[in-house]
Write a protein that holds these residues in place. Sequence first.
Motif, short mmCIF file in Angstrom:
data_model
loop_
_atom_site.label_atom_id
_atom_site.label_comp_id
_atom_site.label_asym_id
_atom_site.label_seq_id
_atom_site.Cartn_x
_atom_site.Cartn_y
_atom_site.Cartn_z
N LEU A 47 0.85 -1.20 0.00
CA LEU A 47 0.00 0.00 0.00
C LEU A 47 0.88 1.24 0.00
N PRO A 48 0.34 2.39 -0.39
CA PRO A 48 1.13 3.62 -0.39
C PRO A 48 1.64 3.96 1.02
N GLU A 49 2.80 4.60 1.09
CA GLU A 49 3.35 5.07 2.35
C GLU A 49 2.38 6.05 3.00
N GLY A 50 2.31 6.04 4.30
CA GLY A 50 1.43 6.97 5.01
C GLY A 50 -0.02 6.50 4.95
N THR A 51 -0.91 7.45 4.95
CA THR A 51 -2.35 7.13 4.95
C THR A 51 -2.83 6.84 3.54
N TRP A 52 -3.56 5.76 3.40
CA TRP A 52 -4.15 5.36 2.12
C TRP A 52 -5.66 5.25 2.30
N GLU A 53 -6.38 5.15 1.18
CA GLU A 53 -7.85 5.08 1.23
C GLU A 53 -8.37 3.93 0.37
N VAL A 54 -9.42 3.28 0.87
CA VAL A 54 -10.21 2.32 0.11
C VAL A 54 -11.59 2.93 -0.04
N SER A 55 -12.16 2.89 -1.23
CA SER A 55 -13.50 3.45 -1.40
C SER A 55 -14.42 2.44 -2.07
N LEU A 56 -15.66 2.43 -1.60
CA LEU A 56 -16.72 1.62 -2.18
C LEU A 56 -17.79 2.59 -2.66
N ARG A 57 -18.02 2.61 -3.96
CA ARG A 57 -18.95 3.57 -4.55
C ARG A 57 -20.05 2.82 -5.29
N GLY A 58 -21.26 3.33 -5.19
CA GLY A 58 -22.35 2.73 -5.94
C GLY A 58 -23.68 2.98 -5.28
N GLY A 59 -24.72 2.37 -5.83
CA GLY A 59 -26.04 2.55 -5.27
C GLY A 59 -26.66 3.86 -5.70
N GLY A 61 -27.52 7.58 -5.97
CA GLY A 61 -26.75 8.79 -5.75
C GLY A 61 -25.26 8.61 -5.95
N ASN A 62 -24.81 7.36 -6.18
CA ASN A 62 -23.41 7.07 -6.44
C ASN A 62 -22.48 7.61 -5.35
N ARG A 63 -22.93 7.58 -4.12
CA ARG A 63 -22.10 8.02 -3.00
C ARG A 63 -21.08 6.94 -2.67
N ALA A 64 -20.03 7.30 -1.94
CA ALA A 64 -18.99 6.36 -1.58
C ALA A 64 -18.81 6.31 -0.07
N VAL A 65 -18.44 5.13 0.42
CA VAL A 65 -17.95 4.97 1.78
C VAL A 65 -16.45 4.83 1.64
N VAL A 66 -15.71 5.64 2.38
CA VAL A 66 -14.26 5.66 2.27
C VAL A 66 -13.65 5.29 3.62
N MET A 67 -12.72 4.36 3.60
CA MET A 67 -11.96 4.02 4.79
C MET A 67 -10.52 4.41 4.55
N SER A 68 -9.93 5.09 5.51
CA SER A 68 -8.51 5.42 5.41
C SER A 68 -7.78 4.84 6.61
N SER A 115 -1.04 0.95 18.78
CA SER A 115 -2.33 1.38 18.27
C SER A 115 -2.18 1.82 16.82
N PHE A 116 -3.30 1.82 16.12
CA PHE A 116 -3.35 2.38 14.77
C PHE A 116 -4.71 3.04 14.63
N THR A 117 -4.85 3.83 13.61
CA THR A 117 -6.12 4.50 13.40
C THR A 117 -6.68 4.14 12.03
N TYR A 118 -7.96 4.22 11.94
CA TYR A 118 -8.64 4.15 10.67
C TYR A 118 -9.83 5.08 10.76
N ARG A 119 -10.29 5.52 9.64
CA ARG A 119 -11.38 6.49 9.59
C ARG A 119 -12.37 6.06 8.51
N LEU A 120 -13.65 6.15 8.81
CA LEU A 120 -14.71 5.90 7.84
C LEU A 120 -15.46 7.19 7.62
N HIS A 121 -15.73 7.51 6.36
CA HIS A 121 -16.56 8.67 6.07
C HIS A 121 -17.28 8.47 4.74
N GLU A 122 -18.31 9.25 4.55
CA GLU A 122 -19.09 9.20 3.33
C GLU A 122 -18.64 10.33 2.41
N GLU A 123 -18.68 10.06 1.13
CA GLU A 123 -18.21 11.03 0.13
C GLU A 123 -19.15 11.06 -1.04
#
Length: 124
Positions: A47-59, A61-68, A115-123
Amino acid sequence: TIPAAEVLDVDEHMAPTHRRGVEGTDWDWRGGRLVGATQTDNAYTALPEGTWEVSLRGGQGNRAVVMSSDVPWVQAYTADELSRPGVAIEPMTCPPNAFNSGEDLISLKVGQTHSFTYRLHEED
Protein backbone atom coordinates in the motif's frame (compact mmCIF):
# COMPACT_ATOMS: atom_id res chain seq x y z
CA THR A 1 -10.70 1.09 -5.16
CA ILE A 2 -7.96 -0.55 -3.13
CA PRO A 3 -4.52 1.06 -3.65
CA ALA A 4 -2.56 -2.19 -3.05
CA ALA A 5 0.07 -3.43 -5.50
CA GLU A 6 0.25 -6.97 -4.06
CA VAL A 7 -2.20 -9.67 -2.99
CA LEU A 8 -1.61 -12.60 -0.65
CA ASP A 9 -2.67 -15.78 -2.43
CA VAL A 10 -4.24 -18.62 -0.46
CA ASP A 11 -4.66 -22.34 -1.04
CA GLU A 12 -7.91 -24.32 -1.08
CA HIS A 13 -7.93 -24.27 2.75
CA MET A 14 -7.55 -20.46 2.82
CA ALA A 15 -3.97 -20.78 4.14
CA PRO A 16 -1.64 -18.05 2.80
CA THR A 17 0.84 -19.29 0.21
CA HIS A 18 2.70 -16.33 -1.35
CA ARG A 19 2.50 -12.65 -2.29
CA ARG A 20 2.25 -11.54 -5.91
CA GLY A 21 1.69 -8.39 -7.91
CA VAL A 22 -1.87 -7.46 -8.85
CA GLU A 23 -1.00 -5.84 -12.20
CA GLY A 24 -3.26 -7.24 -14.93
CA THR A 25 -5.23 -9.55 -12.62
CA ASP A 26 -8.75 -9.63 -11.17
CA TRP A 27 -7.17 -8.52 -7.88
CA ASP A 28 -6.06 -5.13 -9.21
CA TRP A 29 -8.43 -2.58 -7.66
CA ARG A 30 -6.05 0.42 -7.87
CA GLY A 31 -7.82 2.18 -10.72
CA GLY A 32 -11.31 1.52 -9.45
CA ARG A 33 -13.65 -0.96 -11.10
CA LEU A 34 -16.93 -2.79 -10.62
CA VAL A 35 -16.92 -5.63 -8.14
CA GLY A 36 -19.34 -7.51 -10.42
CA ALA A 37 -18.70 -11.26 -10.42
CA THR A 38 -15.20 -10.92 -8.94
CA GLN A 39 -14.77 -12.87 -5.73
CA THR A 40 -12.14 -12.09 -3.12
CA ASP A 41 -11.30 -13.09 0.40
CA ASN A 42 -7.71 -11.92 0.26
CA ALA A 43 -5.26 -9.74 2.11
CA TYR A 44 -3.67 -6.94 0.08
CA THR A 45 -0.40 -5.13 0.75
CA ALA A 46 2.25 -2.92 -0.87
CA LEU A 47 0.00 0.00 0.00
CA PRO A 48 1.13 3.62 -0.39
CA GLU A 49 3.35 5.07 2.35
CA GLY A 50 1.43 6.97 5.01
CA THR A 51 -2.35 7.13 4.95
CA TRP A 52 -4.15 5.36 2.12
CA GLU A 53 -7.85 5.08 1.23
CA VAL A 54 -10.21 2.32 0.11
CA SER A 55 -13.50 3.45 -1.40
CA LEU A 56 -16.72 1.62 -2.18
CA ARG A 57 -18.95 3.57 -4.55
CA GLY A 58 -22.35 2.73 -5.94
CA GLY A 59 -26.04 2.55 -5.27
CA GLN A 60 -28.46 5.44 -5.43
CA GLY A 61 -26.75 8.79 -5.75
CA ASN A 62 -23.41 7.07 -6.44
CA ARG A 63 -22.10 8.02 -3.00
CA ALA A 64 -18.99 6.36 -1.58
CA VAL A 65 -17.95 4.97 1.78
CA VAL A 66 -14.26 5.66 2.27
CA MET A 67 -11.96 4.02 4.79
CA SER A 68 -8.51 5.42 5.41
CA SER A 69 -5.69 3.93 7.45
CA ASP A 70 -1.92 3.68 7.56
CA VAL A 71 -1.45 -0.04 8.36
CA PRO A 72 0.45 -2.25 5.89
CA TRP A 73 -2.39 -4.69 5.11
CA VAL A 74 -6.08 -4.60 4.16
CA GLN A 75 -8.45 -7.56 3.82
CA ALA A 76 -11.24 -7.47 1.23
CA TYR A 77 -14.09 -9.97 1.37
CA THR A 78 -16.98 -10.18 -1.08
CA ALA A 79 -19.05 -12.67 1.00
CA ASP A 80 -19.93 -14.91 -1.94
CA GLU A 81 -20.52 -17.91 0.36
CA LEU A 82 -23.21 -15.77 2.02
CA SER A 83 -24.96 -14.73 -1.21
CA ARG A 84 -23.01 -11.46 -1.11
CA PRO A 85 -25.08 -9.29 1.22
CA GLY A 86 -22.19 -6.82 1.27
CA VAL A 87 -18.46 -6.24 0.97
CA ALA A 88 -16.14 -6.18 3.98
CA ILE A 89 -12.93 -4.17 4.16
CA GLU A 90 -10.63 -4.56 7.18
CA PRO A 91 -7.38 -2.73 7.94
CA MET A 92 -4.77 -5.13 9.36
CA THR A 93 -1.35 -4.66 10.95
CA CYS A 94 -0.19 -8.07 9.69
CA PRO A 95 -1.31 -10.70 7.19
CA PRO A 96 -3.30 -13.83 8.04
CA ASN A 97 -1.17 -16.55 9.68
CA ALA A 98 1.32 -13.98 11.06
CA PHE A 99 1.58 -15.90 14.33
CA ASN A 100 3.23 -18.70 12.31
CA SER A 101 5.01 -16.71 9.57
CA GLY A 102 6.13 -13.78 11.72
CA GLU A 103 5.51 -11.41 8.77
CA ASP A 104 4.75 -7.90 10.05
CA LEU A 105 3.87 -9.42 13.44
CA ILE A 106 3.96 -6.88 16.26
CA SER A 107 5.22 -8.45 19.49
CA LEU A 108 4.50 -6.56 22.67
CA LYS A 109 6.31 -6.94 25.96
CA VAL A 110 4.40 -6.65 29.21
CA GLY A 111 3.27 -3.05 29.60
CA GLN A 112 3.86 -2.09 25.94
CA THR A 113 1.02 -0.89 23.73
CA HIS A 114 0.41 -0.48 20.05
CA SER A 115 -2.33 1.38 18.27
CA PHE A 116 -3.35 2.38 14.77
CA THR A 117 -6.12 4.50 13.40
CA TYR A 118 -8.64 4.15 10.67
CA ARG A 119 -11.38 6.49 9.59
CA LEU A 120 -14.71 5.90 7.84
CA HIS A 121 -16.56 8.67 6.07
CA GLU A 122 -19.09 9.20 3.33
CA GLU A 123 -18.21 11.03 0.13
CA ASP A 124 -20.23 12.40 -2.78
